[in-house]
Design an enzyme around this catalytic site. Structure first.
Site, PDB file in Angstrom:
ATOM      1  N   VAL A  84     -81.706  -5.093  63.237  1.00 18.04           N
ATOM      2  CA  VAL A  84     -80.268  -5.363  62.843  1.00 18.04           C
ATOM      3  C   VAL A  84     -80.419  -6.994  62.634  1.00 18.04           C
ATOM      4  O   VAL A  84     -81.207  -7.609  63.719  1.00 18.04           O
ATOM      5  CB  VAL A  84     -79.503  -4.844  64.201  1.00 18.04           C
ATOM      6  CG1 VAL A  84     -77.962  -5.530  64.179  1.00 18.04           C
ATOM      7  CG2 VAL A  84     -79.734  -3.606  64.958  1.00 18.04           C
ATOM      8  N   CYS A  85     -79.444  -7.023  61.662  1.00 17.26           N
ATOM      9  CA  CYS A  85     -79.346  -8.490  61.400  1.00 17.26           C
ATOM     10  C   CYS A  85     -78.146  -8.448  62.375  1.00 17.26           C
ATOM     11  O   CYS A  85     -76.775  -8.298  61.564  1.00 17.26           O
ATOM     12  CB  CYS A  85     -79.059  -8.988  59.700  1.00 17.26           C
ATOM     13  SG  CYS A  85     -79.027 -11.167  59.663  1.00 17.26           S
ATOM     14  N   LEU A  86     -78.208  -9.065  63.752  1.00 19.13           N
ATOM     15  CA  LEU A  86     -76.764  -9.812  64.484  1.00 19.13           C
ATOM     16  C   LEU A  86     -76.679 -11.138  64.600  1.00 19.13           C
ATOM     17  O   LEU A  86     -78.133 -11.288  66.071  1.00 19.13           O
ATOM     18  CB  LEU A  86     -76.189  -8.360  64.825  1.00 19.13           C
ATOM     19  CG  LEU A  86     -75.052  -8.306  66.047  1.00 19.13           C
ATOM     20  CD1 LEU A  86     -73.722  -8.170  64.644  1.00 19.13           C
ATOM     21  CD2 LEU A  86     -75.144  -7.415  67.020  1.00 19.13           C
TER      22      LEU A  86
END
Length: 183
Positions: A84-86
């Protein structure tokens, strides 16, 4: 370092006592899976994902590692690894946040408001920017194909009931044969 470990235990227990299904990987509280449902009124609303959570030794001072186990079509999630790119998890994490925040705020916000300008899935980002309707249709197709509750293995009664039935049949016939044996 007892303070971070107590906080880790408290956050994991709080998550387990919530409405989320939590599956521990081992006896420790560093790695587990959480069943996560897509937010209502979004193309992800019918999806159910198994989310892998790994807590670093320095949690809550360092952010948890979050990843989707089953596939999802989203600009900010790597389709193959589930990474996840968060920003809030990866860069702006604060000890003020807890695991409930991840599942009640951060992940729903990620699914509701994708950022196609910072993609991990270039195909999803390009499609979202080019044709939002087609993007949402593909999201729904992925939900249908990869993100049903039975896909994440949290409904063993559905899978094992047939086996249990056939095992019960075999057991009863074996018992009948054993009961009729001559002494």
């Amino acid at each position: 370092m007892s303070s971070p470990s107590k906080r880790r235990e408290m956050d994991v227990m709080k998550l387990m006592m919530s409405d989320y299904k939590v599956e521990m990987v081992n006896d420790g509280m560093n790695e587990f899976y959480v069943e996560f449902h897509g937010p209502p009124e979004s193309p992800y609303q019918d999806g159910t994902w198994k989310i892998r959570v790994e807590l670093p030794e320095a949690y809550p001072y360092k952010s948890p590692s979050i990843g989707f186990v089953n596939r999802i079509f989203h600009p900010n999630v790597d389709e193959m690894s589930g990474s996840v790119c968060l920003d809030v998890i990866n860069q702006t994490w604060s000890p003020m946040f807890d695991l409930i925040n991840v599942f009640e705020v951060f992940l729903p916000q990620l699914l509701l408001y994708p950022n196609p300008t910072d993609p991990l899935n270039g195909e999803a980002a390009a499609l979202m920017m080019r044709d939002r309707g087609h993007y949402e249709q593909k999201v729904k197709e992925y939900c249908e194909r990869y993100a049903k509750a039975e896909d994440i293995g949290n409904h063993p009664e559905n899978d094992s009931s047939d086996e249990d039935l056939s095992d019960a049949e075999h057991t009863s016939s074996d018992e009948e044969m054993a009961g009729h044996a001559d002494p």
